[in-house]
Design an enzyme around this catalytic site. Structure first.
Site, PDB file in Angstrom:
ATOM      1  N   SER A  58     -11.122   0.269   3.211  1.00 26.58           N
ATOM      2  CA  SER A  58     -10.377  -0.418   4.393  1.00 26.58           C
ATOM      3  C   SER A  58      -9.790   0.684   4.852  1.00 26.58           C
ATOM      4  CB  SER A  58      -9.260  -1.377   3.724  1.00 26.58           C
ATOM      5  OG  SER A  58      -9.973  -2.448   3.308  1.00 26.58           O
TER       6      SER A  58
ATOM      7  N   ARG B 147       0.811  -1.293   0.115  1.00 27.76           N
ATOM      8  CA  ARG B 147       0.231  -0.105   0.065  1.00 27.76           C
ATOM      9  C   ARG B 147       0.897   1.383   0.215  1.00 27.76           C
ATOM     10  NH1 ARG B 147      -2.452  -3.765  -0.951  1.00 27.76           N
ATOM     11  NH2 ARG B 147      -4.389  -4.652  -0.180  1.00 27.76           N
TER      12      ARG B 147
ATOM     13  N   GLU C  47      -4.485   3.631   6.552  1.00 33.43           N
ATOM     14  CA  GLU C  47      -4.354   3.522   5.059  1.00 33.43           C
ATOM     15  C   GLU C  47      -4.640   4.672   4.175  1.00 33.43           C
ATOM     16  OE1 GLU C  47      -6.157   0.498   1.578  1.00 33.43           O
ATOM     17  OE2 GLU C  47      -5.496  -0.383   3.669  1.00 33.43           O
TER      18      GLU C  47
END
Length: 342
Positions: A242, A169, A338
């Site tokens: 998320s 990520r 995130e």
């Protein structure tokens, strides 16, 4: 040569509808860039003292609510086949293309490889910034190259995978916010396709449909069904998808956790570390479906924080801090946010 006309811009722009969380924020200036030439023109004329924020689909974003100086909304479209041989197909898409629409286009054209990333919200240009991933596949595995504009000097640069410095990520673009504006991305899709269906949820979904040897489109449909079942529709319930990364811990720490919690989902990594399921940790701390005022954890997936209406960025961050504190206290695991926070 006559100077280029100034780009149209919106002053004191409301950004609420431009982020899937539906959080209130404003920009002193909002410019919609629909071509590489417009992006170049902006970079050539910009005041370097003015901070810039590059915005794609607004799906992996948490706005604090403080006014942003200048927001660049990337809306560069276009998709095409660049080349093919016996090994692979190379396709390109403009950074402003909708990611899911692009994935479905590749499948319709008979070029599989991105099906596990179906229905991820956002744009093609945002995909490499976060190195999006789901259901056993990261975008980096299908990445070929991209073009990006350096907003500091106005020069275009081509990036291969090594230059992007992809990680979980993460990428060089995320580590240098405000510098790079991605304009086009190219993908290498394999001719010798094999389904990535070992990820638990996909395997169970395909089995429930009675499919033993899935086609690429069947894998895509299974992923879409899973995501729709677990994740909220941003049009109905604001979220950024998320909210926490799945944490990585060393093998010894994982062994300790498994001794106390045998059901903990865990995934060994090539570097010896182990990836844990953040949603499982959060759920075991009692947060799944729990609400604090206008924000809460989604009832279908504890990893997703949602805006039930009227939430601020500060309230989302307060909830996130409570969740992180509980997971740290119970499991000794640090969760990392995130979405990009701006």
């Amino acid at each position: 040569m006559a100077a280029a006309p100034p780009l149209p811009e919106q002053r004191d722009a409301d950004l609420t509808a431009l982020n899937t969380f539906g959080l209130p924020a404003r920009a002193k200036r909002l410019l919609r860039l629909r071509s590489v030439d417009e992006a170049r023109a902006f970079a050539a004329a910009r005041d370097q003292s003015e901070p810039c924020f590059v915005l794609g689909g607004g799906s992996n974003l948490l706005l604090r609510g403080e006014p942003l100086a200048c927001v660049l909304k990337v809306e560069i479209e276009g998709r095409r086949l660049l080349g093919e041989d016996d090994e692979a197909v190379i396709v390109e898409a403009g950074a402003g293309e909708n990611w899911h629409d692009f994935v479905r286009w590749t499948l319709a054209e008979g070029w599989p490889g991105l099906e596990n990333l179906s229905l991820i919200p956002g744009t093609v240009g945002a995909a490499p910034i976060q190195n999006i991933g789901a259901y056993g596949l990261e975008m980096a595995a299908r990445f070929a190259s991209l073009d990006a504009l350096d907003l500091r000097c106005g020069e275009m640069r081509a990036f291969d995978a090594a230059a992007c410095r992809f990680a979980y990520r993460d990428s060089v673009f995320r580590r240098e916010p405000g510098r790079w504006l991605v304009t086009a991305v190219r993908f290498c899709l394999p001719r010798r396709w094999r389904p990535l269906a070992a990820y638990g949820d996909i395997g169970r979904e395909l089995a429930a449909r009675g499919i033993a040897s899935p086609t690429p489109s069947q894998v895509s449909e299974a992923v879409i069904a899973i995501r729709r079942r677990k994740l909220p529709d941003p049009a109905e319930l604001g979220s950024a998808g998320s909210f926490f990364k799945n944490p990585l811990v060393d093998a010894a720490h994982c062994a300790e956790l498994l001794a106390a919690h045998p059901g903990l989902p865990h995934y060994p990594q090539a570097d010896g570390r182990v990836k844990l399921a953040a949603g499982w940790l959060i759920e075991r701390c009692g947060w799944k479906g729990r609400r604090l005022g206008p924000v809460g954890c989604h009832a279908g997936q504890a990893l997703v924080l949602v805006n039930h209406g009227g939430a601020s960025g500060a309230e989302v961050l307060q909830l996130a801090a409570r969740i992180r504190g509980d997971v740290q206290a119970r499991f000794g695991v640090a969760l990392e946010i995130e979405p990009v926070v701006a």
